[in-house]
Design a protein around this motif. Structure first.
Motif, PDB file in Angstrom:
ATOM      1  N   PRO A  15       0.839  -1.207   0.000  1.00 17.11           N
ATOM      2  CA  PRO A  15       0.000   0.000   0.000  1.00 17.11           C
ATOM      3  C   PRO A  15       0.874   1.257   0.000  1.00 17.11           C
ATOM      4  O   PRO A  15       1.666   1.470   0.925  1.00 17.11           O
ATOM      5  CB  PRO A  15      -0.792  -0.112   1.300  1.00 17.11           C
TER       6      PRO A  15
ATOM      7  N   ILE B 243      -3.791  10.086  -1.628  1.00 19.61           N
ATOM      8  CA  ILE B 243      -4.394   9.064  -0.772  1.00 19.61           C
ATOM      9  C   ILE B 243      -5.520   9.684   0.038  1.00 19.61           C
ATOM     10  O   ILE B 243      -5.322  10.671   0.756  1.00 19.61           O
ATOM     11  CB  ILE B 243      -3.341   8.453   0.184  1.00 19.61           C
ATOM     12  N   ASP B 244      -6.702   9.118  -0.078  1.00 20.45           N
ATOM     13  CA  ASP B 244      -7.846   9.565   0.719  1.00 20.45           C
ATOM     14  C   ASP B 244      -7.843   8.750   2.011  1.00 20.45           C
ATOM     15  O   ASP B 244      -8.363   7.637   2.070  1.00 20.45           O
ATOM     16  CB  ASP B 244      -9.148   9.354  -0.056  1.00 20.45           C
ATOM     17  N   GLY B 245      -7.211   9.283   3.021  1.00 23.55           N
ATOM     18  CA  GLY B 245      -7.089   8.541   4.263  1.00 23.55           C
ATOM     19  C   GLY B 245      -6.762   9.450   5.425  1.00 23.55           C
ATOM     20  O   GLY B 245      -6.786  10.675   5.313  1.00 23.55           O
TER      21      GLY B 245
ATOM     22  N   GLU C 229      -3.168  -4.404  10.521  1.00 25.60           N
ATOM     23  CA  GLU C 229      -2.934  -3.745   9.237  1.00 25.60           C
ATOM     24  C   GLU C 229      -1.541  -3.138   9.177  1.00 25.60           C
ATOM     25  O   GLU C 229      -0.868  -3.188   8.138  1.00 25.60           O
ATOM     26  CB  GLU C 229      -3.994  -2.665   8.998  1.00 25.60           C
TER      27      GLU C 229
ATOM     28  N   PHE D  83      -4.482   5.323   6.998  1.00 21.22           N
ATOM     29  CA  PHE D  83      -5.547   4.329   6.934  1.00 21.22           C
ATOM     30  C   PHE D  83      -6.732   4.893   6.160  1.00 21.22           C
ATOM     31  O   PHE D  83      -6.982   6.110   6.165  1.00 21.22           O
ATOM     32  CB  PHE D  83      -6.001   3.935   8.343  1.00 21.22           C
ATOM     33  N   ALA D  84      -7.469   4.002   5.494  1.00 20.46           N
ATOM     34  CA  ALA D  84      -8.708   4.411   4.831  1.00 20.46           C
ATOM     35  C   ALA D  84      -9.725   4.818   5.891  1.00 20.46           C
ATOM     36  O   ALA D  84      -9.720   4.306   7.018  1.00 20.46           O
ATOM     37  CB  ALA D  84      -9.245   3.261   3.980  1.00 20.46           C
TER      38      ALA D  84
ATOM     39  N   ASP E 139      -8.179  -0.578   7.341  1.00 20.03           N
ATOM     40  CA  ASP E 139      -7.605  -0.848   6.023  1.00 20.03           C
ATOM     41  C   ASP E 139      -6.410   0.080   5.821  1.00 20.03           C
ATOM     42  O   ASP E 139      -6.573   1.308   5.812  1.00 20.03           O
ATOM     43  CB  ASP E 139      -8.652  -0.609   4.932  1.00 20.03           C
TER      44      ASP E 139
ATOM     45  N   ALA F  56      -4.127   2.212   3.963  1.00 17.15           N
ATOM     46  CA  ALA F  56      -4.226   2.866   2.655  1.00 17.15           C
ATOM     47  C   ALA F  56      -2.858   3.119   2.041  1.00 17.15           C
ATOM     48  O   ALA F  56      -2.692   2.989   0.825  1.00 17.15           O
ATOM     49  CB  ALA F  56      -4.988   4.186   2.788  1.00 17.15           C
ATOM     50  N   ALA F  57      -1.869   3.484   2.868  1.00 15.98           N
ATOM     51  CA  ALA F  57      -0.553   3.803   2.302  1.00 15.98           C
ATOM     52  C   ALA F  57       0.507   3.881   3.386  1.00 15.98           C
ATOM     53  O   ALA F  57       0.254   4.367   4.492  1.00 15.98           O
ATOM     54  CB  ALA F  57      -0.597   5.127   1.545  1.00 15.98           C
TER      55      ALA F  57
END
Length: 354
Positions: free
Chosen positions: A92, A116-118, A143, A224-225, A231, A233-234
């Motif tokens: 990620p 990144i939308d997080g 995660e 994280f998302a 989740d 995210a990156a």
């Protein structure tokens, strides 16, 4: 354009949006033909970040700041090589859109990546529902460990990263490298430093599987998302990444653990409800294929290394008052001896193979 962007541009020089737009077009970036609209972002301590908007498309541009020296420029070129190597992997991350290694377009090397939308835990702690739902929060730790495992198992040679680091002799170099780093700015004694250093020299792994190692892998450097379930995210901030021992990233994941459970006072986040150390080790092994039987060595090294790295910021607050935020300096000043003491106490409690 925001006031912060205008202030930055007066100091650093305005980015040529037209030139950037043409360059993005030649690299088939989203929003073909649209003039980019740029907004300065916060959160980049080592480099400057801009939000780049072309119509409905949003990306992030990363480049060295206005006073960047040769080392900072070289560091960004390393980042560019790394994100090229990660493209197409299951790690990620903010995937590379395009990069200019030459500096010909904007005067400095830079790269553009997906936005990144997080959220980051460093932006005010755990976001809802993880602030109150301990079951959901527990999955954040899994995660985090998943990200370290996925990164460590990347076939870095196949991804063009041969020569990105020096895996041979990695552990033989660690102690002296970080002690020499500390010697350049040390302003106080750190009790237990020699105990941890001596134990690490005597107990370093004889064999290990080289892999991509983030080098500063913790909740502070991931996103994280939004919403649950957890989740990743990156993974972000690749300044310390190299080819080394990926198990050290796992050691950083476990900073703040007092044995099998996270310590009651946490590390810099409330760790209530987090999984046990054994659960996280099992999870890492299952994904990475690497053994964690020697994890205590990596925990000693992680505490030792982080204490030394953070001490540089604390030392700057002593030698150059006002250069570092006083509240940050005070918090670090109290935290760092604890990290070194933890490394030393753990070393004293472990069998010595030397």
């Amino acid at each position: 354009m925001t006031e912060a962007t205008e202030v930055f541009e007066r100091k650093a020089g305005k980015i040529d949006a037209t030139a950037l737009g043409h360059w993005l077009d030649t690299h088939h970036a989203p929003g073909h033909g649209e003039l980019p609209v740029l907004e300065l972002l916060t959160g980049g301590s080592q480099n400057t970040l801009y939000l780049v908007q072309r119509g409905q498309h949003r990306m992030v541009l990363r480049m060295p700041g206005p006073r960047a020296d040769t080392a900072r420029l070289d560091g960004l070129l390393r980042e560019i090589r790394l994100v090229r190597g990660l493209k197409g992997t299951d790690v990620p991350h903010a995937e590379l859109v395009a990069a200019d290694d030459s500096g010909a377009v904007l005067g400095k090397p830079f790269y553009v990546m997906a936005e990144i939308d997080g959220w980051s835990p460093m932006g005010g702690g755990w976001q809802a529902p993880f602030d109150t739902d301990l079951g959901a929060r527990r999955d954040l730790a899994f995660e985090l460990v998943t990200g370290a495992a996925l990164l460590g198992r990347v076939d870095w040679r196949a991804q063009g990263l041969e020569g990105f680091g020096r895996p041979d002799g990695f552990h033989e170099r660690q102690v002296d490298r970080w002690l020499n780093f500390l010697a350049a700015y040390q302003v106080r004694e750190l009790p237990g430093l020699d105990v941890a250093a001596d134990w690490l020299r005597r107990n370093r792994p004889i064999h290990y599987t080289p892999g991509i190692m983030h080098g500063d892998y913790q909740f502070a450097n991931v996103m994280f998302a939004h919403g649950s379930p957890a989740d990743l995210a990156a993974i972000v901030d690749w300044e310390m990444t190299t080819i080394g021992d990926p198990l050290l990233d796992l050691g950083w994941c476990l900073l703040g653990y007092d044995g099998e459970e996270p310590s009651s006072d946490g590390f810099y986040l409330d760790m209530s409800g987090m999984p046990s150390r054994s659960e996280l080790l099992e999870h890492y092994e299952k994904i990475s294929g690497l053994s964690t039987e020697n994890i205590d060595y990596y925990l000693v090294l992680a505490n030792f290394k982080l204490g030394i790295v953070l001490e540089k910021t604390y030392a700057a607050s002593v030698t150059h008052p006002g250069k570092v935020d006083a509240e940050v300096a005070q918090a670090m000043g109290a935290m760092i001896p604890g990290l070194i003491t933890t490394a030393a106490d753990l070393a004293r409690s472990l069998p010595d193979r030397g």
